[in-house]
Scaffold this active site. Structure first.
Site, PDB file in Angstrom:
ATOM      1  N   LYS A  22       0.844 -29.287 -46.260  1.00 26.10           N
ATOM      2  CA  LYS A  22       0.260 -28.100 -46.835  1.00 26.10           C
ATOM      3  C   LYS A  22       1.693 -26.914 -47.729  1.00 26.10           C
ATOM      4  CE  LYS A  22      -1.399 -23.386 -45.574  1.00 26.10           C
ATOM      5  NZ  LYS A  22      -0.490 -22.913 -45.014  1.00 26.10           N
ATOM      6  N   ASN A  23       2.285 -26.859 -45.998  1.00 26.04           N
ATOM      7  CA  ASN A  23       3.043 -25.818 -45.586  1.00 26.04           C
ATOM      8  C   ASN A  23       3.980 -26.246 -46.561  1.00 26.04           C
ATOM      9  OD1 ASN A  23       1.572 -24.240 -44.922  1.00 26.04           O
ATOM     10  ND2 ASN A  23       3.108 -23.912 -42.760  1.00 26.04           N
ATOM     11  N   CYS A 116      -3.398 -15.408 -44.143  1.00 30.54           N
ATOM     12  CA  CYS A 116      -4.510 -15.047 -42.737  1.00 30.54           C
ATOM     13  C   CYS A 116      -3.658 -13.962 -42.686  1.00 30.54           C
ATOM     14  CB  CYS A 116      -3.528 -16.291 -41.968  1.00 30.54           C
ATOM     15  SG  CYS A 116      -4.311 -17.823 -42.041  1.00 30.54           S
ATOM     16  N   ARG A 121       3.654  -8.727 -41.797  1.00 28.57           N
ATOM     17  CA  ARG A 121       4.454  -9.833 -42.507  1.00 28.57           C
ATOM     18  C   ARG A 121       4.883  -9.929 -44.022  1.00 28.57           C
ATOM     19  NH1 ARG A 121       0.330 -15.387 -42.978  1.00 28.57           N
ATOM     20  NH2 ARG A 121       2.041 -16.597 -42.895  1.00 28.57           N
ATOM     21  N   ASP A 304       1.811 -21.938 -35.484  1.00 30.13           N
ATOM     22  CA  ASP A 304       1.046 -22.949 -35.921  1.00 30.13           C
ATOM     23  C   ASP A 304       0.063 -23.876 -35.335  1.00 30.13           C
ATOM     24  OD1 ASP A 304       2.052 -21.429 -38.597  1.00 30.13           O
ATOM     25  OD2 ASP A 304       2.684 -23.123 -39.612  1.00 30.13           O
ATOM     26  N   ARG A 396      -8.479 -24.066 -46.485  1.00 32.98           N
ATOM     27  CA  ARG A 396      -7.631 -24.113 -46.829  1.00 32.98           C
ATOM     28  C   ARG A 396      -6.000 -25.310 -46.648  1.00 32.98           C
ATOM     29  NH1 ARG A 396      -4.860 -18.513 -45.644  1.00 32.98           N
ATOM     30  NH2 ARG A 396      -3.333 -19.882 -46.487  1.00 32.98           N
TER      31      ARG A 396
END
Ligand code: EPU
Length: 428
Positions: A22-23, A116, A121, A304, A396
């Protein structure tokens, strides 16, 4: 809107295949903006973040085909369309549109990213990098305006080691004039993956994966084909699951080196793990020992996986301390785990877990993506039925979660929310 239901307490066994990262995906897709001919990326995960980015590329005039996990983006007719609202707010990684559009068009208007909530952030290091490259950056009514007459290479020292800032600066710098040096860069595997795509497009990048990255800007970038790396966080989630409820789980399509810190911790707990070239086998675990973990930048223990790992620790004998040094508020899963009978308290940036306890099924809510993963693992460990709402967060980042879990012998299904539950979610 749906919820996830899990009939827990049964051992799982078999093979699970890991999807693309995903990232990486959320950076590779915006990176295609920088090319002047079609770019194909294969192995992309079926997750909502990928769908949203596809729609955003289409909004700026890209022609995108996406089928069988393969996306081809023809960026030749893209324009620097402002994207101040709407879909950009649905995911954090929309900030990569800033670097990519600035690199290609020398201007961009992008709404402040969502994603999230894990504590503050900020994106100050991204902006510091863009400004060093010669961009004027302003924040107007919740959108970031970026404009440069030309981008010029610069030496940029990151005050905070940031995955997002490292990639974003790289995206803009590949089209700047001259050399850019990013110092104190992040070293995550996803950064190497993005640098590999950009290099295949004709960029000149050295040092990705170390803390100094050198980029010599080029005048244009061309199309290419790229295969994404496997998702180390998804793989880590299934490894943790294997230790928690596995009766022998083989995790396929992984790069075991990417998971060294997690594998070391699982072994310290007493879990037997065998690593192959692109597979990892988790043997059924008997008695688990408590361990402490502290999240760090790569190659340290990934933040994570902190939340999913906490669910596993409820089963370990003794007291474990989980400290998150990356995010200050990544503990929203703890209250939900307590509803399931976990004995955990939060003190500052640490969660103190006392075990072992037998988790009990309950109605819980996923507040963010990895909190959702933690609750899925807890639900599979627990006696009875667990109902998880807020599963749009899980969608997601976890491709085909229900199918993959049921493929291992779990009993997991989706159900529509009742009217009352819908109202509760809307008022929350
Ligand atoms: N930070 C700043 N200023 C900045 C950028 C970051 O102070 O300009 C701070 C952050 O507040 C945080 C730390 O630096 O405390 C690390 O943030 P980083 O920029 O590395 O995180 P990110 O790029 O926003 C990515 C992943 C996250 C993952 C982190 C850390 C994406 C889209 N997201 O976020 O993934 O937790 O790196 O590894 O790549 C997830 O997948 O669940 C997730 C949240």
């Amino acid at each position: 809107m749906e919820k996830l239901k899990i009939a827990g307490g049964y051992p799982l066994k078999g093979t699970v295949r890991i999807s693309g990262a995903k990232n990486s995906a959320v950076a590779l897709i915006p990176a295609t903006i920088l090319a002047d001919s079609p770019v194909t990326i294969d192995g992309l995960p079926d997750i909502s973040d990928v769908q949203i980015l596809k729609a955003l590329l289409e909004e700026i005039g890209g022609k995108v085909e996406f089928a069988n996990n393969e996306m081809t983006v023809d960026p030749s007719s893209m324009i620097s369309m402002p994207l101040p609202n709407g879909k950009v707010k649905k995911l954090r990684a929309s900030y990569y549109l800033m670097g990519a559009m600035l690199g290609r068009f020398k201007k961009a208007v992008i709404g402040l990213p969502g994603g999230c909530y894990l504590g503050p952030r900020p994106i100050d290091q991204h902006i510091k990098g863009f400004e060093a490259l010669g961009a004027k950056v302003t924040n107007e009514q919740g959108a970031i305006y970026l404009r440069a007459d030309e981008l010029k290479g610069a030496r940029i020292y990151l005050d905070v080691v940031s995955v997002g800032a490292t990639i974003n600066i790289m995206l803009a710098a590949v089209r700047a004039k001259g050399r850019t040096i990013i110092e104190n860069a992040a070293k995550e595997p996803e950064i190497i993956d993005v640098a590999t795509l950009l290099t295949n497009m004709g960029a000149k990048i050295k040092g990705a994966g170390t803390d100094v990255i050198r980029i010599d800007g080029v005048d244009h970038l061309h199309g290419c084909r790229h295969t994404i790396i496997p998702d180390r966080i998804e793989a880590g989630t299934y490894l943790i699951l294997g230790a928690a409820v596995g009766d022998g789980i083989l995790i396929d399509n992984v790069i075991p080196n990417h998971l060294e810190s997690l594998i070391a911790k699982l072994r310290e707990m007493g879990v037997e793990i065998e690593s192959g070239d692109d597979q990892v086998f988790v043997a059924p675990a008997q008695k688990l020992k408590a361990v402490d973990i502290k999240t760090l930048v790569y190659p340290g223990f990934p933040t994570d996986l902190q939340q999913p790992f906490t669910s596993l620790l409820t089963k370990a004998e003794g007291t474990s301390v989980v400290t998150d040094t990356i995010y200050s508020a990544r503990f929203k899963h703890i209250d939900e785990l307590r509803r399931m009978n976990a004995n955990i308290k939060v003190e500052g940036r640490s969660a103190i877990v006392n075990g072992p306890v037998r988790l009990q099924g309950a109605k819980v809510k996923a507040s963010d993506l990895r909190a959702g993963a933690a609750l899925v693992i807890a639900g599979l460990m627990a006696e009875g039925i667990t109902e998880i709402t807020g599963i749009e967060h899980i969608d997601r980042g976890y491709s085909h979660l229900v199918e993959k879990l049921n493929g291992l012998g779990a009993t997991v299904w989706r159900e529509d929310l009742s009217q009352e539950e819908k109202e509760q979610m809307e008022n929350a």
